[in-house]
Design a protein around this motif. Structure first.
Motif, PDB file in Angstrom:
ATOM      1  N   PHE A 113    -106.333  54.391  37.744  1.00 55.25           N
ATOM      2  CA  PHE A 113    -105.420  53.247  37.810  1.00 55.25           C
ATOM      3  C   PHE A 113    -106.022  52.082  38.575  1.00 55.25           C
ATOM      4  CE2 PHE A 113    -102.198  50.865  40.239  1.00 55.25           C
ATOM      5  CZ  PHE A 113    -101.611  50.195  39.179  1.00 55.25           C
ATOM      6  N   PHE A 114    -106.634  52.362  39.727  1.00 50.33           N
ATOM      7  CA  PHE A 114    -107.230  51.282  40.495  1.00 50.33           C
ATOM      8  C   PHE A 114    -108.226  50.505  39.641  1.00 50.33           C
ATOM      9  CE2 PHE A 114    -106.614  52.705  45.167  1.00 50.33           C
ATOM     10  CZ  PHE A 114    -105.587  51.799  45.322  1.00 50.33           C
ATOM     11  N   TYR A 115    -109.034  51.225  38.859  1.00 48.57           N
ATOM     12  CA  TYR A 115    -110.016  50.528  38.028  1.00 48.57           C
ATOM     13  C   TYR A 115    -109.320  49.641  36.995  1.00 48.57           C
ATOM     14  CZ  TYR A 115    -113.374  49.105  34.709  1.00 48.57           C
ATOM     15  OH  TYR A 115    -114.114  48.289  33.896  1.00 48.57           O
ATOM     16  N   VAL A 116    -108.315  50.182  36.305  1.00 45.53           N
ATOM     17  CA  VAL A 116    -107.616  49.410  35.272  1.00 45.53           C
ATOM     18  C   VAL A 116    -107.012  48.142  35.870  1.00 45.53           C
ATOM     19  CG1 VAL A 116    -105.671  49.434  33.657  1.00 45.53           C
ATOM     20  CG2 VAL A 116    -107.178  51.419  33.826  1.00 45.53           C
ATOM     21  N   PHE A 117    -106.392  48.267  37.032  1.00 46.74           N
ATOM     22  CA  PHE A 117    -105.766  47.120  37.696  1.00 46.74           C
ATOM     23  C   PHE A 117    -106.819  46.099  38.137  1.00 46.74           C
ATOM     24  CE2 PHE A 117    -103.888  45.597  41.915  1.00 46.74           C
ATOM     25  CZ  PHE A 117    -103.224  44.534  41.332  1.00 46.74           C
ATOM     26  N   TYR A 118    -107.869  46.566  38.807  1.00 47.65           N
ATOM     27  CA  TYR A 118    -108.898  45.654  39.300  1.00 47.65           C
ATOM     28  C   TYR A 118    -109.626  44.954  38.152  1.00 47.65           C
ATOM     29  CZ  TYR A 118    -108.664  47.129  44.239  1.00 47.65           C
ATOM     30  OH  TYR A 118    -108.281  47.346  45.533  1.00 47.65           O
ATOM     31  N   ALA A 119    -109.883  45.680  37.068  1.00 45.61           N
ATOM     32  CA  ALA A 119    -110.550  45.079  35.920  1.00 45.61           C
ATOM     33  C   ALA A 119    -109.668  44.028  35.261  1.00 45.61           C
ATOM     34  CB  ALA A 119    -110.925  46.157  34.902  1.00 45.61           C
ATOM     35  N   ALA A 120    -108.352  44.250  35.266  1.00 48.88           N
ATOM     36  CA  ALA A 120    -107.435  43.254  34.702  1.00 48.88           C
ATOM     37  C   ALA A 120    -107.445  41.975  35.529  1.00 48.88           C
ATOM     38  CB  ALA A 120    -106.024  43.836  34.626  1.00 48.88           C
ATOM     39  N   VAL A 121    -107.469  42.109  36.865  1.00 48.35           N
ATOM     40  CA  VAL A 121    -107.573  40.914  37.711  1.00 48.35           C
ATOM     41  C   VAL A 121    -108.870  40.177  37.413  1.00 48.35           C
ATOM     42  CG1 VAL A 121    -107.682  40.044  40.068  1.00 48.35           C
ATOM     43  CG2 VAL A 121    -106.179  41.962  39.543  1.00 48.35           C
ATOM     44  N   SER A 122    -109.967  40.914  37.338  1.00 49.08           N
ATOM     45  CA  SER A 122    -111.257  40.289  37.030  1.00 49.08           C
ATOM     46  C   SER A 122    -111.214  39.560  35.688  1.00 49.08           C
ATOM     47  CB  SER A 122    -112.368  41.344  37.015  1.00 49.08           C
ATOM     48  OG  SER A 122    -112.568  41.892  38.303  1.00 49.08           O
ATOM     49  N   SER A 123    -110.494  40.126  34.728  1.00 54.92           N
ATOM     50  CA  SER A 123    -110.415  39.509  33.394  1.00 54.92           C
ATOM     51  C   SER A 123    -109.674  38.180  33.433  1.00 54.92           C
ATOM     52  CB  SER A 123    -109.729  40.474  32.425  1.00 54.92           C
ATOM     53  OG  SER A 123    -110.491  41.654  32.272  1.00 54.92           O
ATOM     54  N   VAL A 124    -108.584  38.113  34.227  1.00 54.72           N
ATOM     55  CA  VAL A 124    -107.873  36.837  34.369  1.00 54.72           C
ATOM     56  C   VAL A 124    -108.807  35.786  34.971  1.00 54.72           C
ATOM     57  CG1 VAL A 124    -105.942  35.647  35.449  1.00 54.72           C
ATOM     58  CG2 VAL A 124    -105.642  37.958  34.625  1.00 54.72           C
ATOM     59  N   ILE A 125    -109.568  36.175  35.977  1.00 56.34           N
ATOM     60  CA  ILE A 125    -110.471  35.234  36.644  1.00 56.34           C
ATOM     61  C   ILE A 125    -111.559  34.761  35.690  1.00 56.34           C
ATOM     62  CG2 ILE A 125    -112.184  35.059  38.497  1.00 56.34           C
ATOM     63  CD1 ILE A 125    -110.347  36.942  40.133  1.00 56.34           C
ATOM     64  N   ILE A 126    -112.058  35.655  34.873  1.00 53.82           N
ATOM     65  CA  ILE A 126    -113.024  35.247  33.842  1.00 53.82           C
ATOM     66  C   ILE A 126    -112.396  34.213  32.915  1.00 53.82           C
ATOM     67  CG2 ILE A 126    -114.205  36.068  31.751  1.00 53.82           C
ATOM     68  CD1 ILE A 126    -114.701  38.718  33.348  1.00 53.82           C
ATOM     69  N   GLY A 127    -111.136  34.437  32.525  1.00 53.04           N
ATOM     70  CA  GLY A 127    -110.450  33.466  31.670  1.00 53.04           C
ATOM     71  C   GLY A 127    -110.286  32.120  32.345  1.00 53.04           C
ATOM     72  N   MET A 128    -109.997  32.118  33.647  1.00 55.54           N
ATOM     73  CA  MET A 128    -109.902  30.858  34.390  1.00 55.54           C
ATOM     74  C   MET A 128    -111.232  30.105  34.324  1.00 55.54           C
ATOM     75  SD  MET A 128    -107.951  31.932  37.902  1.00 55.54           S
ATOM     76  CE  MET A 128    -106.722  33.222  37.945  1.00 55.54           C
ATOM     77  N   ALA A 129    -112.322  30.827  34.540  1.00 54.49           N
ATOM     78  CA  ALA A 129    -113.640  30.197  34.514  1.00 54.49           C
ATOM     79  C   ALA A 129    -113.978  29.687  33.112  1.00 54.49           C
ATOM     80  CB  ALA A 129    -114.697  31.184  34.993  1.00 54.49           C
ATOM     81  N   ARG A 130    -113.592  30.431  32.100  1.00 57.06           N
ATOM     82  CA  ARG A 130    -113.800  29.956  30.721  1.00 57.06           C
ATOM     83  C   ARG A 130    -112.983  28.693  30.462  1.00 57.06           C
ATOM     84  NH1 ARG A 130    -112.671  34.536  26.533  1.00 57.06           N
ATOM     85  NH2 ARG A 130    -113.248  32.830  25.138  1.00 57.06           N
ATOM     86  N   GLY A 131    -111.770  28.652  31.042  1.00 57.32           N
ATOM     87  CA  GLY A 131    -110.959  27.440  30.920  1.00 57.32           C
ATOM     88  C   GLY A 131    -111.619  26.249  31.588  1.00 57.32           C
TER      89      GLY A 131
END
Length: 399
Positions: free
Chosen positions: A233-251
């Protein structure tokens, strides 16, 4: 156990395309979202209709039970348009996974009458937890519960409490919506639209079955669950946060390109900004950093899924590598965003320029505890050098 609810499950390509199609709509509303300091009910309804909150929801209660990278890819698209809105999808969309780890009685209580109910969270152990017969009593205030205004299903709250052997456990407790008050204290420099308000809890009893050791990862905690929920679970949650941040940077890259293409450098002989070697170089370097973070998060998740999808637990060495390396995403993506923002010069600093809001959101996202590259770098390096894990660690291991 009740039969799984029959649900028409979209393909990965279809649901990611729905997220990409929403980018212009979200960008138009990003400023209003920030000013309101919460995501609008209209936006949450759009996300409900698109099925984003069902991606990790168990099929038993009408969910899609999909590969975790489906949610990661959706988040990478949504955050290009509105980071705060994507952050709500991340938080509210990852908790159905946690319900999949709990006894089925919890899911029946949460989704028995309405399988669209959402759950927020605040995992940091701000409040106090007291073990009593049959469960626990919670008291105190839990900060930063993103999307709590939309969470009719309550919240997962974190707390530390001694078990029967006297060992301190980090547990998560599912608290019903009627059992806490929302306090509006979310006045921040970035990600203001997430509505990450404080939850006040007074003498609330949580029965044993609504709680679990949040970092546990062994046959006892995961041997009985469906394959998706064999992911840590920790991995799934942390990876999801990282994914949002990647999207911010792509924006940031999207907005930077739109900003630069029509621009003329009036103080330099080069003329068109797109011909400026420094503008081109910084954009290329920033994009490479973002792409590297994207590839790492998706590949780490794919490798973990190669075990979970076969009903196996992810080996410890791989869990450590995945969990640790994903936490460098925030720093790398903020560096990329800041790098290109500096090349906007004075034009980027005006409040009507969306680049400054995107950068502020990126800054706050990179400050999240899941992006703690300093501490996790020390832990990873120590492990690689053959040192034992510390007694308290995030890998579900009693060292």
């Amino acid at each position: 156990m009740n039969a799984a609810v029959e649900t028409l499950i979209p393909s990965e390509e279809e649901i990611v395309a729905r997220a990409e199609a929403l980018i212009p709509w979200l960008r138009e509303r990003a400023d209003a979202c920030e000013k309101a300091r919460m995501v609008s009910p209209e936006t949450i309804q759009k996300f409900q209709e698109a099925g984003f909150f069902k991606i990790l929801q168990p099929k038993r209660w009408g969910g899609y039970e999909m590969h975790p990278n489906v949610l990661n890819k959706v988040l990478m698209e949504l955050a290009r348009g509105c980071p705060s809105s994507a952050w709500n999808v991340m938080v509210l969309g990852v908790h159905p996974f946690e319900v999949g780890l709990l006894p089925s009685q919890c899911g029946d209580e949460l989704w028995g009458e309405d399988n669209s109910r959402l759950v927020s969270s605040s995992y940091a152990p701000f409040g106090t937890v007291t073990r009593v017969e049959g469960g626990y009593v919670l008291n105190g205030e839990w900060l930063t519960s993103s999307g709590c205004d939309h969470a009719a299903g309550g919240a997962f709250l974190g707390g530390r409490v001694a078990n029967a052997a006297g060992e301190i456990e980090f547990r998560s407790f599912w608290v019903q919506r009627a059992d806490f008050e929302i306090i509006d204290d979310w006045f921040v420099v970035g990600l203001a639209g997430t509505g990450s308000k404080k939850l006040s809890v007074k003498e609330v009893f949580v029965p044993d079955y609504r709680s679990h050791v949040i970092g546990a990862y062994d046959d006892d905690s995961h041997g009985h669950v469906n394959n998706l929920y064999k992911m840590p679970f920790f991995y799934v949650f942390y990876a999801a946060v990282s994914s949002v941040i990647i999207g911010m940077a792509r924006g940031m890259v999207d907005l930077y390109i739109e900003h630069m293409v029509p621009r003329q450098n009036i103080n330099q002989a080069v003329g068109a900004a797109v011909q400026d070697p420094f503008i081109k170089a910084k954009l290329g370097e920033a994009y490479a950093k973002i792409l590297a973070s994207t590839s790492r998060v998706l590949q780490n998740t794919e490798e973990a899924w190669s075990y979970a999808s076969r009903g196996k637990l992810v080996p410890l060495d791989i869990r450590i590598r995945h969990f640790a390396t994903n936490q460098f995403t925030g720093g790398e993506c903020f560096d990329a965003g800041h790098m290109i923002f500096k090349k906007t010069s004075t034009r980027g600093v005006w409040l009507n320029c969306p680049l400054q809001r995107q950068l502020r959101d990126l800054l706050v996202g990179a400050n999240h505890i899941t992006q703690n590259q300093d501490n996790i770098g020390d832990l990873l390096g120590s492990h690689l050098l053959g040192n034992p894990l510390p007694k308290v660690n995030p890998f579900g291991v009693k060292a």
